[in-house]
Scaffold this active site. Structure first.
Site, PDB file in Angstrom:
ATOM      1  N   ASP A 237     -31.060   5.095  23.982  1.00 27.55           N
ATOM      2  CA  ASP A 237     -30.201   6.342  24.700  1.00 27.55           C
ATOM      3  C   ASP A 237     -31.002   7.566  24.287  1.00 27.55           C
ATOM      4  O   ASP A 237     -31.196   8.039  23.547  1.00 27.55           O
ATOM      5  CB  ASP A 237     -28.703   6.510  24.097  1.00 27.55           C
ATOM      6  CG  ASP A 237     -27.762   7.607  25.031  1.00 27.55           C
ATOM      7  OD1 ASP A 237     -27.973   8.672  24.807  1.00 27.55           O
ATOM      8  OD2 ASP A 237     -27.219   7.002  26.019  1.00 27.55           O
TER       9      ASP A 237
ATOM     10  N   GLU B 281     -29.270   6.657  31.312  1.00 27.65           N
ATOM     11  CA  GLU B 281     -30.164   6.908  30.237  1.00 27.65           C
ATOM     12  C   GLU B 281     -30.531   6.101  29.314  1.00 27.65           C
ATOM     13  O   GLU B 281     -31.218   6.381  28.367  1.00 27.65           O
ATOM     14  CB  GLU B 281     -30.122   8.525  29.822  1.00 27.65           C
ATOM     15  CG  GLU B 281     -28.823   8.595  28.984  1.00 27.65           C
ATOM     16  CD  GLU B 281     -28.080   9.133  29.942  1.00 27.65           C
ATOM     17  OE1 GLU B 281     -27.022   9.710  29.276  1.00 27.65           O
ATOM     18  OE2 GLU B 281     -27.512   8.724  31.047  1.00 27.65           O
TER      19      GLU B 281
END
Length: 330
Positions: A191, A234
């Site tokens: 992440d 993301e």
């Protein structure tokens, strides 16, 4: 037909064939006239005749109402040969694309024609060979197009990495292989740290550049055996077959350091420094991809809780005060 015209010699199937020598046999064949749109061959009706196009053009159709023909058959070519030779039903519909005139050669006469003029058989084989080659080329092009469409459907349009759909198909299959041959595997969930700040501070265009930048580094720095996909937003996910947890952690840590040391140039005088947090989990036989991903997500939760820009494992997360990350939907 009582009188076979010499123009037959100009047709492809009769090239270098002594038409006069087989005039008696050809006289036993019949002519058939088709009006435009008239059906000649039907997959539901047996065929025992080789049809040679003398004039006009036939079209080969997948369905009788098809608007786009699979192929066109012109003067000097033939139809019905496969069902004729193999004694099977025709594989497609054939009708007259325009008004056409055909020479109908019954099965019993074809053997006599070939026996009397072997060159006729050679010409017929050449026509069939070219038709098979053309069909093979069309099939290859179709398969290539399907592969392109499949590849496009399995790729993330922005980063070029595989997408979640691909991951959900390939990762379980790879885990099954690992189980079958007794190999370990590790799963890394990534992440990007504070990615919302990137979008808010620099705009979504720069955010997209950041995603592409990271995806490129993942592609360049991960091992050839590692499988990487964009998990969503993301987040990225990496399956490392034949990799123990300790080895997977080393791979993840090297990647994290590389990303931290490689900023993205957003202008001639400004670099954007990016980092990511990672959670890694070890796979064991019997563990599903969903369970494995949840374990990696819990480790990722710990990495974020400890300040981000670090890698934590599923073993580390056991000490997190009983805190659990929310299960990921599949």
């Amino acid at each position: 037909m009582d009188d076979v015209p010499h123009p037959l010699a100009s047709l492809r199937l009769f090239r270098r064939v002594d038409v006069d020598a087989i005039a008696g046999l050809l006289a036993q064949c019949s002519e058939r006239v088709l009006r435009q749109g008239e059906l000649l061959l039907d997959p539901e009706r047996a065929n025992h005749v080789l049809y040679i196009v003398l004039k006009g053009e036939l079209q080969v159709l997948r369905r009788p109402d098809s608007r786009i023909p699979l192929a066109w058959v012109g003067a000097g070519e033939c139809v019905g040969e496969m069902s004729f030779i193999e004694a099977t039903l025709p594989s497609a519909y054939v009708n007259a694309g325009v008004d056409s005139r055909l020479l109908a050669v019954p099965h019993e006469l074809l053997e006599s024609l070939i026996s009397a003029q072997p060159q006729f058989a050679v010409n017929l084989m050449q026509v069939l060979s070219e038709r098979i080659r053309s069909n093979n080329l069309a099939l290859a092009n179709s398969l290539e197009a399907q592969q392109r469409y499949r590849s496009a459907a399995e790729r993330d349009a922005l980063t070029g990495l595989h997408n979640r759909r691909w991951m959900q198909e390939i990762f379980p299959a790879q885990l099954e292989v690992c189980g079958r041959i007794g190999q370990p595997a590790a799963l890394l969930l990534i992440d990007i740290d504070y990615f919302k700040r990137v979008n808010d501070g620099y705009g979504h265009a720069v955010g997209d550049q950041a995603l592409v930048h990271l995806a490129r580094m993942f592609t360049e720095r991960l091992r050839p055996t590692d499988l990487c996909a964009r998990f969503g937003g993301e987040e990225f996910i990496v399956l490392m077959p034949a990799t123990a947890l300790s080895e997977g952690w080393v791979v993840a840590e090297r990647l994290r350091v590389r990303v931290a040391r490689t900023p993205l140039a957003v202008s001639s005088d400004e670099n954007l420094h990016l980092t990511f947090s990672g959670g890694i989990a070890s796979w064991e036989p019997g563990l599903s991809l969903e369970q494995l991903t949840i374990a990696a997500d819990r480790a990722l939760y710990l990495a974020k809780r400890e300040g981000r820009n670090c890698i934590r494992s599923s073993f580390d997360e056991l000490s997190v005060d009983g805190a659990e990350a929310e299960p990921l939907p599949f």
